[in-house]
Design an enzyme around this catalytic site. Structure first.
Site, PDB file in Angstrom:
ATOM      1  N   LEU A 103       0.710  -1.394   0.033  1.00  0.00           N
ATOM      2  CA  LEU A 103       0.005  -0.097   0.193  1.00  0.00           C
ATOM      3  C   LEU A 103       0.762   1.285   0.081  1.00  0.00           C
ATOM      4  CD1 LEU A 103      -2.346  -1.024   2.814  1.00  0.00           C
ATOM      5  CD2 LEU A 103      -2.732  -1.547   0.377  1.00  0.00           C
ATOM      6  N   GLU A 138       0.967   5.201   1.147  1.00  0.00           N
ATOM      7  CA  GLU A 138       0.432   6.219   1.820  1.00  0.00           C
ATOM      8  C   GLU A 138      -0.424   7.288   0.776  1.00  0.00           C
ATOM      9  OE1 GLU A 138       2.216   7.938   5.170  1.00  0.00           O
ATOM     10  OE2 GLU A 138       3.417   6.179   5.325  1.00  0.00           O
ATOM     11  N   GLY A 171      11.587   9.273   0.636  1.00  0.00           N
ATOM     12  CA  GLY A 171      11.340   9.319   1.860  1.00  0.00           C
ATOM     13  C   GLY A 171      10.248   8.696   2.093  1.00  0.00           C
ATOM     14  N   CYS A 201       8.939   3.864   4.610  1.00  0.00           N
ATOM     15  CA  CYS A 201       9.045   2.626   4.148  1.00  0.00           C
ATOM     16  C   CYS A 201      10.242   2.489   3.498  1.00  0.00           C
ATOM     17  CB  CYS A 201       7.941   2.119   3.159  1.00  0.00           C
ATOM     18  SG  CYS A 201       6.235   2.184   4.096  1.00  0.00           S
ATOM     19  N   ARG A 250       7.556  11.496   7.959  1.00  0.00           N
ATOM     20  CA  ARG A 250       8.512  10.490   8.555  1.00  0.00           C
ATOM     21  C   ARG A 250       9.649  10.623   7.585  1.00  0.00           C
ATOM     22  NH1 ARG A 250       5.173   5.728  10.402  1.00  0.00           N
ATOM     23  NH2 ARG A 250       3.893   6.410   9.010  1.00  0.00           N
TER      24      ARG A 250
END
Ligand code: UGA
Length: 423
Positions: free
Chosen positions: A150, A152, A254, A257, A323
């Site tokens: 998946l 984001e 970035g 994951c 993140r």
């Protein structure tokens, strides 16, 4: 056929998995360990920015097919399947930290009815399916790997319209039962052994990261030789063996994951005796890309004492996730070089970067700035009032790390423009 599914962990993978399985007609109970989160979710209030997820969560709750409970042990008692969707963060040495996964497995073990299939959806090093089996210590409970692919921002769509479903199991009957959960989904379903399924997940992310580092490296070559990367990539992408997707140059890749999984596969290979030098290069090119952006800014205005407007903080458009965001990597480096950085993002309202000021609209980020950096490819940045920006900046310089803006329109207004891989 309706199954009873428990989902442990309500991060973006767990929540998407739970809401989508409920949408496909299954009875789903999602568990988390944070009481406020469970309360919010049970009220239909989704704490993450994910297209279509709030609608599916509310649909599931209203139809009585989706509920949220506190504590894994309260979710699994009646379950035919338990999906483990807990975080596997990076440890200090780059390997994946499996403590959440192992403690979730230990915690649920005594509460499972015989024959329940435990499915691991967290991204885990090769061999972890067996590690979960050991932590559970129940010969009557098969453990299956079913990695997630998946993205984001489009997680719901990726779940309901996947390119493929990969299932890794030693127990063929259990694999067949997991495959049947996806009956409402049109996609190839591939059954393999657990080690191959686990490796497939890392290999897919590592390959995509490689494609991106290659793209950014070719952009650097284009800058050096005076070629236009957009045309180069278009010409490459028409070769169907290469394809057009995932070839957009940028400020580096970035998110939660790619950085973690790239380092993890290097460490998995190293532990198994293989030096994955190619992947080390892929990561190094990415680190270098953050510095290249900062050098571009420094080439138009001395960073020490400068004010820089930064448009975009999320690691990509369509999410509020910061993140390992390239935007923040670039901000940190500019701040360390003495710049004042004013950032704006349509979805991000706070970040943990010392010295980074967040402002409420894009024009406030440009006010009095010596240079403007585009770090995330939000559509709304394409439609900014360039005259208003030109009037408010101290100097007219744009570093467009996503090749997003209309460089002709900027140059006509007296801006200097630097994109990635094109002048
Ligand atoms: C990634 C993978 O794409 C998913 O298949 C995988 O399931 C997921 O990781 C995961 O392991 O959970 P995600 O992290 O959501 O998904 O983000 P991507 O859309 O893949 O983007 C990753 C980074 O690459 C972002 O920083 C993005 O801006 C950058 N990117 C992507 C580019 O710079 N250029 C592109 O052409 C595409």
């Amino acid at each position: 056929m309706t199954s009873k599914i428990a989902v442990i962990g309500t991060g973006y993978v767990g929540l998407t998995t739970g809401a989508c399985f409920a949408h496909l007609g299954h009875d789903v109970v999602c568990a988390d360990i944070v009481p406020e989160k469970v309360e919010r979710l049970q009220a239909g209030d989704v704490p993450i920015h994910e297209a279509g997820l709030t609608e599916l969560v509310r649909e599931g709750i209203e139809a009585g097919r989706l509920q949220f409970v506190l504590g894994a042990e309260n979710a699994v008692g009646a379950a035919d399947f338990v999906y483990l969707c807990v975080p596997t963060p990076q440890s200090a040495d780059g390997s994946a930290d499996l403590s959440y996964l192992q403690s979730a497995a230990r915690e649920i073990s005594a509460h499972l009815q015989s024959g329940t299939v435990v499915v691991n959806k967290s991204t885990v090093p090769v061999g972890s399916t067996h590690l979960v089996e050991q932590a559970m210590n129940r010969a009557d409970i098969p453990v299956v790997s079913n990695p997630e692919f998946l993205r984001e921002g489009t997680a719901v769509d990726d779940f309901l319209n996947p390119d493929r479903v990969v299932i890794g199991a030693d127990d063929q009957a259990a694999a067949g039962r997991v495959a049947a959960l996806y009956l409402g989904v049109r996609a190839p379903i591939m059954v393999t052994d657990p080690a191959s399924a686990e490796t497939c997940k890392y290999a897919a992310n590592a390959f995509l990261a490689t494609k991106l580092s290659f793209t950014n490296a070719i952009a650097a070559v284009c800058e050096a030789v005076g070629a236009d990367v957009n045309d180069v990539l278009l010409g490459m992408g028409y070769d169907h063996r290469i394809g057009h997707e995932f070839l957009r140059p940028g400020p580096g890749w970035g998110g939660s994951c790619f950085p973690k999984d790239s380092r993890a596969i290097i460490s998995i290979a190293e532990d198994a005796g293989y030096d994955f030098a190619l992947m080390r290069g892929v990561v190094a090119v990415n680190d270098e890309q953050f510095d290249r952006i900062v050098r571009k800014v420094g080439s138009v205005t001395p960073l020490d004492g400068a004010t820089i407007g930064l448009l975009g903080l999320a690691f990509k458009a369509g999410t509020d996730d910061t993140r390992e965001s390239p935007a923040l990597e670039v901000a940190r480096r500019m701040i360390a070089a003495g710049a004042t950085v004013r950032g704006y993002d349509p979805a991000v309202k706070e970040v943990d970067v010392e010295g980074l000021q967040i402002v409420e609209d894009p024009y406030a980020a440009c006010e009095g700035a010596n240079a403007l950096v585009i770090a995330t490819e939000w559509d709304e940045f394409k439609w900014l009032d360039l005259d208003k920006i030109a009037d408010s900046m101290a100097e007219r310089h744009v570093i467009d790390a996503r090749n997003l803006l209309d460089r002709g329109a900027l140059r006509r207004r007296g801006f200097s423009y630097q994109g990635i891989g094109r002048s």
